[in-house]
Design an enzyme around this catalytic site. Structure first.
Site, PDB file in Angstrom:
ATOM      1  N   CYS A 122      72.015  23.102  85.637  1.00  0.00           N
ATOM      2  CA  CYS A 122      71.755  22.898  87.070  1.00  0.00           C
ATOM      3  C   CYS A 122      70.275  22.946  87.411  1.00  0.00           C
ATOM      4  O   CYS A 122      69.882  22.605  88.527  1.00  0.00           O
ATOM      5  CB  CYS A 122      72.505  23.939  87.886  1.00  0.00           C
ATOM      6  SG  CYS A 122      74.244  23.942  87.530  1.00  0.00           S
ATOM      7  N   HIS A 262      69.558  25.271  94.925  1.00  0.00           N
ATOM      8  CA  HIS A 262      70.664  24.697  94.154  1.00  0.00           C
ATOM      9  C   HIS A 262      71.948  24.882  94.959  1.00  0.00           C
ATOM     10  O   HIS A 262      72.227  25.972  95.463  1.00  0.00           O
ATOM     11  CB  HIS A 262      70.753  25.406  92.801  1.00  0.00           C
ATOM     12  CG  HIS A 262      71.948  25.017  91.993  1.00  0.00           C
ATOM     13  ND1 HIS A 262      72.416  23.726  91.910  1.00  0.00           N
ATOM     14  CD2 HIS A 262      72.792  25.773  91.233  1.00  0.00           C
ATOM     15  CE1 HIS A 262      73.475  23.698  91.135  1.00  0.00           C
ATOM     16  NE2 HIS A 262      73.732  24.921  90.716  1.00  0.00           N
ATOM     17  N   ASN A 292      79.073  21.714  93.844  1.00  0.00           N
ATOM     18  CA  ASN A 292      77.969  21.874  92.894  1.00  0.00           C
ATOM     19  C   ASN A 292      77.912  20.646  91.975  1.00  0.00           C
ATOM     20  O   ASN A 292      78.813  20.428  91.172  1.00  0.00           O
ATOM     21  CB  ASN A 292      78.216  23.152  92.080  1.00  0.00           C
ATOM     22  CG  ASN A 292      77.132  23.430  91.060  1.00  0.00           C
ATOM     23  OD1 ASN A 292      76.283  22.586  90.799  1.00  0.00           O
ATOM     24  ND2 ASN A 292      77.173  24.607  90.472  1.00  0.00           N
TER      25      ASN A 292
HETATM   26  N1  ACO Z   1      91.887  30.325  94.916  1.00  0.00           N
HETATM   27  C1  ACO Z   1      92.450  31.520  95.144  1.00  0.00           C
HETATM   28  N2  ACO Z   1      92.185  32.608  94.423  1.00  0.00           N
HETATM   29  C2  ACO Z   1      91.295  32.488  93.430  1.00  0.00           C
HETATM   30  C3  ACO Z   1      90.652  31.276  93.137  1.00  0.00           C
HETATM   31  C4  ACO Z   1      90.996  30.160  93.927  1.00  0.00           C
HETATM   32  N3  ACO Z   1      90.430  28.961  93.738  1.00  0.00           N
HETATM   33  N4  ACO Z   1      89.809  31.471  92.115  1.00  0.00           N
HETATM   34  C5  ACO Z   1      89.907  32.760  91.757  1.00  0.00           C
HETATM   35  N5  ACO Z   1      90.815  33.374  92.551  1.00  0.00           N
HETATM   36  C6  ACO Z   1      91.211  34.772  92.532  1.00  0.00           C
HETATM   37  C7  ACO Z   1      90.965  35.424  91.209  1.00  0.00           C
HETATM   38  O1  ACO Z   1      92.030  35.173  90.306  1.00  0.00           O
HETATM   39  C8  ACO Z   1      90.888  36.886  91.605  1.00  0.00           C
HETATM   40  O2  ACO Z   1      92.195  37.376  91.746  1.00  0.00           O
HETATM   41  P1  ACO Z   1      92.545  38.872  91.260  1.00  0.00           P
HETATM   42  O3  ACO Z   1      91.681  39.775  92.101  1.00  0.00           O
HETATM   43  O4  ACO Z   1      94.003  38.968  91.537  1.00  0.00           O
HETATM   44  O5  ACO Z   1      92.182  38.922  89.811  1.00  0.00           O
HETATM   45  C9  ACO Z   1      90.262  36.839  92.999  1.00  0.00           C
HETATM   46  O6  ACO Z   1      90.440  35.496  93.472  1.00  0.00           O
HETATM   47  C10 ACO Z   1      88.788  37.203  93.021  1.00  0.00           C
HETATM   48  O7  ACO Z   1      88.162  36.486  91.946  1.00  0.00           O
HETATM   49  P2  ACO Z   1      86.626  36.599  91.724  1.00  0.00           P
HETATM   50  O8  ACO Z   1      86.247  35.758  90.542  1.00  0.00           O
HETATM   51  O9  ACO Z   1      86.211  38.011  91.708  1.00  0.00           O
HETATM   52  O10 ACO Z   1      86.081  35.915  93.055  1.00  0.00           O
HETATM   53  P3  ACO Z   1      84.608  35.793  93.553  1.00  0.00           P
HETATM   54  O11 ACO Z   1      84.481  36.352  94.903  1.00  0.00           O
HETATM   55  O12 ACO Z   1      83.609  36.226  92.509  1.00  0.00           O
HETATM   56  O13 ACO Z   1      84.450  34.216  93.719  1.00  0.00           O
HETATM   57  C11 ACO Z   1      83.487  32.378  92.529  1.00  0.00           C
HETATM   58  C12 ACO Z   1      84.628  33.388  92.587  1.00  0.00           C
HETATM   59  C13 ACO Z   1      83.559  31.490  93.749  1.00  0.00           C
HETATM   60  C14 ACO Z   1      83.634  31.537  91.273  1.00  0.00           C
HETATM   61  C15 ACO Z   1      82.136  33.141  92.518  1.00  0.00           C
HETATM   62  O14 ACO Z   1      82.172  34.149  91.538  1.00  0.00           O
HETATM   63  C16 ACO Z   1      80.976  32.253  92.259  1.00  0.00           C
HETATM   64  O15 ACO Z   1      80.649  31.388  93.057  1.00  0.00           O
HETATM   65  N6  ACO Z   1      80.239  32.462  91.160  1.00  0.00           N
HETATM   66  C17 ACO Z   1      79.094  31.685  90.827  1.00  0.00           C
HETATM   67  C18 ACO Z   1      79.557  30.437  90.233  1.00  0.00           C
HETATM   68  C19 ACO Z   1      78.477  29.409  90.202  1.00  0.00           C
HETATM   69  O16 ACO Z   1      77.798  29.166  91.165  1.00  0.00           O
HETATM   70  N7  ACO Z   1      78.357  28.781  89.051  1.00  0.00           N
HETATM   71  C20 ACO Z   1      77.510  27.732  88.882  1.00  0.00           C
HETATM   72  C21 ACO Z   1      76.072  28.160  88.794  1.00  0.00           C
HETATM   73  S1  ACO Z   1      75.356  27.522  87.417  1.00  0.00           S
HETATM   74  C22 ACO Z   1      75.796  25.947  87.399  1.00  0.00           C
HETATM   75  O17 ACO Z   1      75.770  25.345  88.434  1.00  0.00           O
HETATM   76  C23 ACO Z   1      76.260  25.300  86.139  1.00  0.00           C
END
Ligand code: ACO
Length: 338
Positions: A122, A262, A292
């Site tokens: 990214c 980003h 993204n």
């Molecule tokens: N819908 C509903 N529930 C979901 C989903 C979904 N799409 N995805 C995950 N969950 C659930 C999980 O299973 C978890 O359930 P549990 O508590 O029963 O285990 C719960 O939601 C919380 O999951 P987390 O992973 O802790 O959620 P979080 O608040 O961290 O959000 C997310 C997840 C959106 C992926 C976040 O961590 C994030 O944005 N991270 C950065 C990702 C990113 O930007 N990556 C790219 C950067 S680098 C690049 O661009 C290549």
């Protein structure tokens, strides 16, 4: 006698044209509700994304990149024959080889250019800008076409709800040249940490784990990510890089007219905003419409900002990125295009 190749004085480098392209097909959060166990509200609350674009079967990283390139060249008033170098930043090349930049060259008729791809996830556009700056400032070439393009849908596991909601396809391009009256790039802070590679990667299909029946069965040709960890590092790293770039050129957030972060997650952008400060209106956001788009993210946003009248000559622009590697950085430039 001193080698004349190394006697060139450095020249100021600026962006003289931008362009972008996204596929027509829109995939909304409601569409995703039909594919995986998720809701529009969950995606919106956790990411800020409403919809993303998905490339068709006959749309590739190179075709999207070529269209963005045509638009950038038209914006700069530069013909394809004038391009000396094409760099495509991508993690989703058309093929492992030939490089995607060669496909773009063929598509746009940039017959005099030499071409290569750059892989910095990214952060690809910011890394590419740094490379382009070296070529142009040294006088080695006059015109670089820098493209960030991704068909992320091709490496997305559409059964993984924590990942498939985040990404989209698209491409952006910039023409990089020297202008005597331009101020150009003021500062850049690029960093990497290979020790954290396992937090965000595509495990199979390379020389480490070549494609086999087993790798396909185990879905190892799709992106894998530890979302929570990536989130934390993304906020810290992008904030630190931005502060470093600001201090390099003696600026504060008050001096910055526009921040192009980003476009990964609205919560990440807000967290960076809390730490860096500055008016929230300065933070450009289009992730609600595209998700993204990896290496395309920053340049698509920059192009949209320019075309929507958000950038004026003399404006100082802070661009910040973070991606798998980890690789991250921040670049500050003075916008010179009217
Ligand atoms: N819908 C509903 N529930 C979901 C989903 C979904 N799409 N995805 C995950 N969950 C659930 C999980 O299973 C978890 O359930 P549990 O508590 O029963 O285990 C719960 O939601 C919380 O999951 P987390 O992973 O802790 O959620 P979080 O608040 O961290 O959000 C997310 C997840 C959106 C992926 C976040 O961590 C994030 O944005 N991270 C950065 C990702 C990113 O930007 N990556 C790219 C950067 S680098 C690049 O661009 C290549």
């Amino acid at each position: 006698m001193k080698n004349p190749r190394y006697q060139q004085t450095l020249r100021p480098v600026c962006i003289t044209g931008t362009g972008s392209f996204v596929p027509d097909r829109i995939m909304t959060n409601q569409d995703l509700e039909k594919i995986v166990d998720t809701t529009d509200q969950w995606i919106l609350d956790r990411t800020g994304i409403r919809e993303r674009r998905i490339a068709g079967e006959q749309e590739f990283t190179s075709t999207m990149g070529a269209e963005a390139a045509r638009r950038a060249l038209a914006d700069a008033g530069v013909s394809p024959e004038e391009v000396d170098l094409i760099i495509v930043a991508t993690i989703t090349p058309d093929m492992v080889f030939p490089n995607t930049a060669c496909y773009v060259q063929e598509a746009i008729g940039a017959t005099h250019a030499f071409c290569f791809d750059l892989e910095a996830a990214c952060s690809g556009f910011l890394y590419g800008l740094e490379v382009a700056e070296q070529f142009v400032s040294s006088g080695r070439v006059d015109t670089v076409l820098l493209i960030g393009a991704e068909k992320i849908s091709s490496i997305t596991d559409w059964s993984d709800r924590s990942l498939c909601i985040l990404f989209g396809d698209g491409a952006g391009a910039a023409v990089i040249q020297s202008r005597e009256d331009a101020t150009g790039i003021l500062a850049s802070s690029l960093k990497s940490d290979g020790g954290l590679a396992s937090l965000l990667q595509l495990p199979a299909g390379g020389s480490r784990l070549p494609a086999s029946m087993e790798t396909v069965a185990q879905k190892l040709h799709y992106m894998k990510m530890d979302g929570r960890e990536v989130f934390k590092h993304a906020v810290t790293c992008m904030t630190t890089a931005a502060k470093d770039a600001l201090s390099q050129c003696g600026l504060t957030m008050e001096d910055i007219a526009l921040v192009i972060p980003h476009q990964a997650n609205m919560r990440i952008i807000k967290a960076i905003g809390d730490r860096l400060g500055g008016d929230r209106e300065k933070y450009f956001v289009n992730l609600d419409r595209y998700g993204n788009t990896s290496a395309a993210s920053v340049i698509v946003a920059l192009d949209e900002a320019a075309r929507s009248g958000r950038l004026h000559p003399g404006d100082k622009v802070l661009m910040i990125a973070f991606g798998g590697g980890f690789v991250w950085g921040a670049t500050i430039l003075e916008w010179s295009k009217a």
